[in-house]
Design a protein around this motif. Structure first.
Motif, mmCIF file in Angstrom:
data_model
loop_
_atom_site.group_PDB
_atom_site.id
_atom_site.type_symbol
_atom_site.label_atom_id
_atom_site.label_comp_id
_atom_site.label_asym_id
_atom_site.label_seq_id
_atom_site.Cartn_x
_atom_site.Cartn_y
_atom_site.Cartn_z
ATOM 1 N N ARG A 73 0.188 5.184 -5.286
ATOM 2 C CA ARG A 73 -1.214 5.663 -5.416
ATOM 3 C C ARG A 73 -1.224 6.482 -6.694
ATOM 4 O O ARG A 73 -1.999 6.345 -7.549
ATOM 5 N N ARG A 74 -0.029 7.134 -7.172
ATOM 6 C CA ARG A 74 0.222 7.609 -8.540
ATOM 7 C C ARG A 74 0.039 6.785 -9.415
ATOM 8 O O ARG A 74 -0.692 7.161 -10.474
ATOM 9 N N ILE A 75 0.823 5.621 -9.181
ATOM 10 C CA ILE A 75 0.871 4.952 -10.379
ATOM 11 C C ILE A 75 -0.480 3.956 -10.661
ATOM 12 O O ILE A 75 -0.727 3.840 -11.841
ATOM 13 N N ARG A 76 -1.012 3.822 -9.352
ATOM 14 C CA ARG A 76 -2.367 3.013 -9.586
ATOM 15 C C ARG A 76 -3.537 3.931 -10.388
ATOM 16 O O ARG A 76 -4.424 3.396 -10.886
ATOM 17 N N LYS A 77 -3.315 5.161 -10.441
ATOM 18 C CA LYS A 77 -4.400 6.115 -11.234
ATOM 19 C C LYS A 77 -4.044 5.858 -12.819
ATOM 20 O O LYS A 77 -4.913 5.922 -13.354
ATOM 21 N N GLU A 78 -2.999 5.148 -13.204
ATOM 22 C CA GLU A 78 -2.621 4.894 -14.711
ATOM 23 C C GLU A 78 -2.512 3.720 -14.990
ATOM 24 O O GLU A 78 -2.970 3.246 -15.953
ATOM 25 N N ASP A 79 -2.214 2.784 -13.977
ATOM 26 C CA ASP A 79 -1.774 1.446 -14.631
ATOM 27 C C ASP A 79 -2.556 0.625 -13.192
ATOM 28 O O ASP A 79 -2.043 0.547 -12.052
ATOM 29 N N LYS A 80 -3.567 -0.154 -13.706
ATOM 30 C CA LYS A 80 -4.464 -0.963 -12.880
ATOM 31 C C LYS A 80 -3.727 -2.425 -12.838
ATOM 32 O O LYS A 80 -4.238 -3.243 -11.738
ATOM 33 N N ARG A 81 -2.987 -2.797 -13.657
ATOM 34 C CA ARG A 81 -2.604 -4.182 -13.576
ATOM 35 C C ARG A 81 -1.065 -4.318 -13.082
ATOM 36 O O ARG A 81 -0.907 -5.690 -12.636
ATOM 37 N N VAL A 82 -0.165 -3.404 -12.884
ATOM 38 C CA VAL A 82 1.043 -3.794 -12.557
ATOM 39 C C VAL A 82 0.888 -4.249 -11.127
ATOM 40 O O VAL A 82 0.139 -3.857 -10.295
ATOM 41 N N GLU A 83 1.656 -5.354 -10.719
ATOM 42 C CA GLU A 83 1.634 -5.822 -9.484
ATOM 43 C C GLU A 83 2.609 -5.244 -8.518
ATOM 44 O O GLU A 83 3.646 -4.764 -8.881
ATOM 45 N N ILE A 84 2.392 -4.657 -7.358
ATOM 46 C CA ILE A 84 3.118 -3.823 -6.479
ATOM 47 C C ILE A 84 3.204 -4.582 -5.152
ATOM 48 O O ILE A 84 2.467 -5.012 -4.314
ATOM 49 N N LEU A 85 4.430 -4.780 -4.762
ATOM 50 C CA LEU A 85 5.143 -5.433 -3.542
ATOM 51 C C LEU A 85 5.917 -4.311 -2.702
ATOM 52 O O LEU A 85 6.686 -3.555 -3.195
ATOM 53 N N PHE A 86 5.540 -4.160 -1.418
ATOM 54 C CA PHE A 86 6.227 -3.314 -0.705
ATOM 55 C C PHE A 86 6.957 -4.045 0.379
ATOM 56 O O PHE A 86 6.933 -5.266 0.861
ATOM 57 N N ILE A 87 8.316 -3.407 0.556
ATOM 58 C CA ILE A 87 9.269 -3.714 1.563
ATOM 59 C C ILE A 87 8.938 -2.553 2.622
ATOM 60 O O ILE A 87 9.097 -1.397 2.375
ATOM 61 N N THR A 88 9.037 -3.126 3.780
ATOM 62 C CA THR A 88 8.799 -2.163 4.928
ATOM 63 C C THR A 88 9.507 -2.933 6.381
ATOM 64 O O THR A 88 9.845 -3.960 6.455
ATOM 65 N N SER A 89 9.834 -2.104 7.219
ATOM 66 C CA SER A 89 10.600 -2.365 8.588
ATOM 67 C C SER A 89 9.280 -2.115 9.416
ATOM 68 O O SER A 89 9.603 -2.914 10.680
ATOM 69 N N HIS A 90 8.072 -1.924 9.100
ATOM 70 C CA HIS A 90 7.160 -1.711 10.272
ATOM 71 C C HIS A 90 5.880 -2.158 9.507
ATOM 72 O O HIS A 90 5.722 -2.343 8.203
ATOM 73 N N PHE A 91 4.689 -2.249 10.364
ATOM 74 C CA PHE A 91 3.651 -2.761 9.898
ATOM 75 C C PHE A 91 2.562 -2.045 10.062
ATOM 76 O O PHE A 91 1.243 -2.260 9.581
ATOM 77 N N GLU A 92 2.462 -0.734 10.221
ATOM 78 C CA GLU A 92 1.319 0.248 10.260
ATOM 79 C C GLU A 92 0.791 0.587 9.231
ATOM 80 O O GLU A 92 -0.370 1.300 9.109
ATOM 81 N N PHE A 93 1.311 0.405 8.021
ATOM 82 C CA PHE A 93 1.009 0.853 6.796
ATOM 83 C C PHE A 93 0.190 0.022 6.021
ATOM 84 O O PHE A 93 -0.355 0.180 4.932
ATOM 85 N N ILE A 94 0.081 -1.473 6.664
ATOM 86 C CA ILE A 94 -0.425 -2.561 5.990
ATOM 87 C C ILE A 94 -1.762 -2.232 5.328
ATOM 88 O O ILE A 94 -2.093 -2.525 4.226
ATOM 89 N N SER A 95 -2.706 -1.559 6.202
ATOM 90 C CA SER A 95 -4.069 -1.353 5.829
ATOM 91 C C SER A 95 -4.148 -0.446 4.814
ATOM 92 O O SER A 95 -5.279 -0.619 4.109
ATOM 93 N N GLU A 96 -3.231 0.301 4.550
ATOM 94 C CA GLU A 96 -3.356 1.215 3.297
ATOM 95 C C GLU A 96 -2.986 0.607 2.144
ATOM 96 O O GLU A 96 -3.552 1.043 1.111
#
Length: 324
Positions: A73-96
């Motif tokens: 969220r902090r990075i997106r405030k400044e950089d709209k183009r960087v690609e973000i890939l999440f690594i997770t053990s759970h799926f409850e954050f996917i909607s965010e």
């Protein structure tokens, strides 16, 4: 082709595993890889203050203190183009993930095949440039991305194009309109930046004259607000800042052009809120009956308030909803 990737995970084993996969992928793809690893979001943010030019961020969501999602969220405030890939053990954050325009989620342990497919997709997205235009400033030809433009202000026969600031002279990987150095805490334009992305997209030429530094108009400029606490702290880390930085100010390019003519060269992501102001709908954070608030930087409390002309309230709300 060179690609710059940051890995952020508080598990050392996971960092080593991902680093190995990325090196292997780069070798197979014929890419020059510049990879940085960070054991926490705090470590990443500390380094990000000096160097923010990344193409891809691979973030563990479930890190201590500052999560990967909060970091994104902090990075997106400044950089709209960087690609973000999440690594997770759970799926409850996917909607965010939609909130930060995440490219993909991968579950632990990370599959080599799935990781390579997502990285290839990221490269495809990075090769597509956002709309841009060209201005002549200080005898140089400068490329500005629309996503960088905060607002345009009219001064008689000139306009000032205000773009997103880059604190501490940082240069983002794609969106920075120029190369910056720091003088008294504020960025100073030093010349055109050669964009990393594909340079094949059509660009529009904007006739101009050398930039005018400073503010030669007697009219009061926009209100820049900054909210700071006491003592100043690095957000979420509990670590005091060594210094309290002044609110970052937009970079300014002044050219000889009417605001009406310049407006025709921009996409529908821009709205004329006043005879003297043209704003980016993508940077608006608040709309009232009399003013519009623009987000200036990723730091909380840094914003600009511009006047909204009478009769424009309903129209700008409709435009804002359509373009966001």
């Amino acid at each position: 082709m060179a690609i710059r990737i940051a890995l952020c995970d508080d598990e050392e084993e996971q960092l080593q595993n991902l680093s190995g996969l990325l090196s292997k992928w780069a070798g197979h793809s014929g890419l020059s890889l510049d990879m940085r690893t960070f054991p926490s979001a705090e470590a990443f943010l500390f380094a990000y203050e000096e160097d923010s030019a990344y193409d891809i961020l691979i973030l563990d969501i479930e890190m201590k203190d500052i999560s990967g999602m909060d970091l994104a969220r902090r990075i997106r405030k400044e950089d709209k183009r960087v690609e973000i890939l999440f690594i997770t053990s759970h799926f409850e954050f996917i909607s965010e993930g939609y909130e930060v325009d995440a490219l993909h989620y991968l579950t632990k342990p990370v599959s080599e095949k799935k990781l390579y497919a997502v990285l290839t997709k990221a490269l495809d997205r990075l090769s597509t440039e956002p709309p841009s235009l060209i201005i002549n400033c200080q005898g140089e030809t400068i490329k500005l991305y629309e996503t960088d433009i905060l607002y345009v202000e009219s001064f008689l026969h000139y306009i000032s194009i205000h773009t997103v600031p880059h604190a501490s002279g940082r240069v983002s990987s794609y969106e920075s309109p120029g190369v910056y150095s720091v003088s008294h805490g504020f960025p100073v334009h030093e010349g055109p930046k050669i964009p990393r992305a594909s340079d094949n997209s059509p660009m529009r030429q904007v006739p101009g004259t050398p930039c005018v530094s400073g503010n030669s108009s007697v009219r009061q400029g926009p209100e820049i607000t900054h909210v700071s606490g006491s003592p100043p702290m690095r957000q979420g880390s509990g670590i005091p800042h060594k210094t309290v930085p002044a609110p970052p100010r937009p970079q300014e390019y002044r050219i000889k052009e009417s605001i009406s003519a310049f407006e025709k060269k921009l996409s529908a992501d821009f709205f004329r809120i006043h005879r003297s102001y043209l704003v980016s709908l993508k940077h608006i954070t608040r709309i009232s009956r009399t003013s519009v608030t623009l987000d200036v930087s990723m730091e909380v409390g840094h914003s600009i308030n511009l006047p909204l002309a009478r009769g424009k309230y309903d129209e700008i709300n409709e435009a804002f909803i359509r373009r966001n």
